[in-house]
Design a protein around this motif. Structure first.
Motif, PDB file in Angstrom:
ATOM      1  N   PRO A  33      22.018  20.441  12.852  1.00  0.00           N
ATOM      2  CA  PRO A  33      22.099  21.323  14.020  1.00  0.00           C
ATOM      3  C   PRO A  33      22.358  20.590  15.332  1.00  0.00           C
ATOM      4  N   ILE A  34      22.059  19.293  15.382  1.00  0.00           N
ATOM      5  CA  ILE A  34      22.389  18.482  16.551  1.00  0.00           C
ATOM      6  C   ILE A  34      23.237  17.314  16.058  1.00  0.00           C
ATOM      7  N   ARG A  35      24.426  17.155  16.642  1.00  0.00           N
ATOM      8  CA  ARG A  35      25.335  16.100  16.183  1.00  0.00           C
ATOM      9  C   ARG A  35      25.842  15.309  17.383  1.00  0.00           C
ATOM     10  N   ASN A  36      25.606  14.001  17.337  1.00  0.00           N
ATOM     11  CA  ASN A  36      26.023  13.118  18.433  1.00  0.00           C
ATOM     12  C   ASN A  36      25.515  13.608  19.792  1.00  0.00           C
ATOM     13  N   GLY A  37      24.308  14.143  19.803  1.00  0.00           N
ATOM     14  CA  GLY A  37      23.711  14.596  21.048  1.00  0.00           C
ATOM     15  C   GLY A  37      24.124  15.975  21.493  1.00  0.00           C
ATOM     16  N   ALA A  38      24.974  16.641  20.741  1.00  0.00           N
ATOM     17  CA  ALA A  38      25.410  17.996  21.091  1.00  0.00           C
ATOM     18  C   ALA A  38      24.754  19.000  20.145  1.00  0.00           C
ATOM     19  N   ILE A  39      24.224  20.067  20.690  1.00  0.00           N
ATOM     20  CA  ILE A  39      23.612  21.104  19.861  1.00  0.00           C
ATOM     21  C   ILE A  39      24.736  21.923  19.223  1.00  0.00           C
ATOM     22  N   LEU A  83      10.707  23.915   7.100  1.00  0.00           N
ATOM     23  CA  LEU A  83      11.785  24.093   8.070  1.00  0.00           C
ATOM     24  C   LEU A  83      11.351  25.166   9.065  1.00  0.00           C
ATOM     25  N   ASP A  84      10.590  24.751  10.059  1.00  0.00           N
ATOM     26  CA  ASP A  84      10.060  25.703  11.025  1.00  0.00           C
ATOM     27  C   ASP A  84       9.792  24.997  12.340  1.00  0.00           C
ATOM     28  N   ALA A  85       9.031  25.636  13.217  1.00  0.00           N
ATOM     29  CA  ALA A  85       8.830  25.111  14.568  1.00  0.00           C
ATOM     30  C   ALA A  85       7.968  23.863  14.617  1.00  0.00           C
ATOM     31  N   ARG A  86       7.484  23.402  13.462  1.00  0.00           N
ATOM     32  CA  ARG A  86       6.765  22.132  13.452  1.00  0.00           C
ATOM     33  C   ARG A  86       7.699  20.936  13.663  1.00  0.00           C
ATOM     34  N   LEU A  87       8.994  21.127  13.467  1.00  0.00           N
ATOM     35  CA  LEU A  87       9.915  19.995  13.439  1.00  0.00           C
ATOM     36  C   LEU A  87      10.136  19.352  14.806  1.00  0.00           C
ATOM     37  N   LEU A  88      10.330  20.155  15.845  1.00  0.00           N
ATOM     38  CA  LEU A  88      10.772  19.654  17.147  1.00  0.00           C
ATOM     39  C   LEU A  88       9.990  20.356  18.251  1.00  0.00           C
ATOM     40  N   LYS A  89      10.169  19.866  19.476  1.00  0.00           N
ATOM     41  CA  LYS A  89       9.688  20.549  20.670  1.00  0.00           C
ATOM     42  C   LYS A  89      10.681  20.245  21.775  1.00  0.00           C
ATOM     43  N   PRO A  90      10.637  20.944  22.899  1.00  0.00           N
ATOM     44  CA  PRO A  90      11.685  20.782  23.911  1.00  0.00           C
ATOM     45  C   PRO A  90      11.925  19.338  24.343  1.00  0.00           C
ATOM     46  N   SER A  91      10.875  18.563  24.573  1.00  0.00           N
ATOM     47  CA  SER A  91      11.082  17.185  25.029  1.00  0.00           C
ATOM     48  C   SER A  91      11.726  16.328  23.937  1.00  0.00           C
ATOM     49  N   VAL A  92      11.475  16.659  22.677  1.00  0.00           N
ATOM     50  CA  VAL A  92      12.119  15.939  21.571  1.00  0.00           C
ATOM     51  C   VAL A  92      13.605  16.278  21.522  1.00  0.00           C
ATOM     52  N   VAL A  93      13.925  17.558  21.680  1.00  0.00           N
ATOM     53  CA  VAL A  93      15.334  17.952  21.724  1.00  0.00           C
ATOM     54  C   VAL A  93      16.035  17.238  22.872  1.00  0.00           C
ATOM     55  N   ASP A  94      15.397  17.180  24.038  1.00  0.00           N
ATOM     56  CA  ASP A  94      15.989  16.485  25.185  1.00  0.00           C
ATOM     57  C   ASP A  94      16.248  15.014  24.846  1.00  0.00           C
ATOM     58  N   HIS A  95      15.309  14.388  24.160  1.00  0.00           N
ATOM     59  CA  HIS A  95      15.470  12.977  23.782  1.00  0.00           C
ATOM     60  C   HIS A  95      16.640  12.807  22.826  1.00  0.00           C
ATOM     61  N   LEU A  96      16.738  13.680  21.849  1.00  0.00           N
ATOM     62  CA  LEU A  96      17.838  13.592  20.881  1.00  0.00           C
ATOM     63  C   LEU A  96      19.191  13.774  21.564  1.00  0.00           C
ATOM     64  N   VAL A  97      19.271  14.713  22.470  1.00  0.00           N
ATOM     65  CA  VAL A  97      20.530  14.966  23.180  1.00  0.00           C
ATOM     66  C   VAL A  97      20.864  13.796  24.101  1.00  0.00           C
ATOM     67  N   ARG A  98      19.884  13.345  24.845  1.00  0.00           N
ATOM     68  CA  ARG A  98      20.108  12.277  25.826  1.00  0.00           C
ATOM     69  C   ARG A  98      20.511  10.965  25.162  1.00  0.00           C
ATOM     70  N   ASN A  99      20.009  10.725  23.956  1.00  0.00           N
ATOM     71  CA  ASN A  99      20.287   9.470  23.258  1.00  0.00           C
ATOM     72  C   ASN A  99      21.319   9.618  22.144  1.00  0.00           C
ATOM     73  N   ALA A 100      22.045  10.733  22.167  1.00  0.00           N
ATOM     74  CA  ALA A 100      23.182  10.959  21.258  1.00  0.00           C
ATOM     75  C   ALA A 100      22.806  10.832  19.791  1.00  0.00           C
ATOM     76  N   HIS A 101      21.635  11.369  19.440  1.00  0.00           N
ATOM     77  CA  HIS A 101      21.223  11.400  18.039  1.00  0.00           C
ATOM     78  C   HIS A 101      21.855  12.590  17.317  1.00  0.00           C
ATOM     79  N   SER A 102      21.895  12.500  16.004  1.00  0.00           N
ATOM     80  CA  SER A 102      22.249  13.622  15.140  1.00  0.00           C
ATOM     81  C   SER A 102      21.021  13.959  14.312  1.00  0.00           C
ATOM     82  N   CYS A 103      20.616  15.209  14.348  1.00  0.00           N
ATOM     83  CA  CYS A 103      19.407  15.667  13.657  1.00  0.00           C
ATOM     84  C   CYS A 103      19.792  16.212  12.283  1.00  0.00           C
TER      85      CYS A 103
END
Length: 221
Positions: free
Chosen positions: A198-204, A109-129
């Protein structure tokens, strides 16, 4: 007593997943299967995802290849390749909240999980992480993981446990684990502890900076 949410990563597997589904079905337990996108190209594996969905389990996205954690991939298109393609493969089996679990490279559980463009994709496509708070390392210790899992469950009020429906032999001990967890007062549930989403339905919904790398990204040549 404690709450326990089971999840299974890295399948479907044509030998192990049917047995896991049989065990869960006999007990009336519902879980989430976080699937590998490229495996769904195989009709037999796709049929197992369909079966799991039909039996009331949730189908989540666990990247397409599960080879390199997204936070370590410099390619700017990694989110589309790994998350977008898997979501397309899941298709109408997807949960409305579009569950996505990142690859931690060994449960980290560290910075290997995501990067900014991945977070943008999750938010834009209403994913829950969906993350986790218990990793008994069943892939690494297929005969000894149950004791570790029971200990991890006993230390917190609500455990989100990561297991793997893979042919390691670990799921030979699933029934024994479930028996002992129930004897210890486990209340099985399908939803996730809020602190693990930490991200639900595209919202942080929670701070995510500890899970996001600062890797320098590049466009694919």
């Amino acid at each position: 007593m404690y709450d326990l949410t089971l999840t299974f990563d890295n399948g479907p597997d044509p030998v192990v997943t049917p047995r896991v589904l049989d065990i869960l079905g006999a007990r009336g337990l519902k879980t989430t299967f976080f699937v590998i996108g490229e495996k769904l190209a195989d009709p037999e594996r796709r049929a197992l995802a369909v079966r799991a969905h039909g039996e009331g389990h949730w189908i989540g996205n666990h990247t397409f290849k599960h080879s390199i954690p997204l936070g370590e991939q410099p390619d700017r298109d990694a989110a589309t390749d790994e998350i977008g393609r898997t979501q397309a493969a899941i298709g109408d089996l997807a949960h409305p909240q579009r569950w996505f679990r990142p690859f931690g490279g060994g449960g980290n559980l560290d910075a290997r999980l995501l990067k900014p463009s991945v977070v943008d994709h999750l938010v834009r496509n209403a994913h829950s992480c969906v993350l986790w708070n218990a990793i008994p390392r069943d892939w690494d210790d297929p005969d000894g993981w149950t004791e570790r899992a029971l200990d991890q469950c006993s230390r917190q009020p609500w455990t989100l446990l990561v297991l793997h429906d893979l042919p390691t032999g670990a799921m030979d001990h699933l029934e024994r684990f479930l028996d002992r967890a129930e004897a210890n007062g486990a209340r099985f549930r399908q939803d996730f502890p809020p602190q693990c989403v930490p991200i639900r339905n595209g919202a942080i919904a929670l701070p995510i900076q500890d899970y996001v790398s600062c890797i320098e990204e590049s466009n694919r040549p």
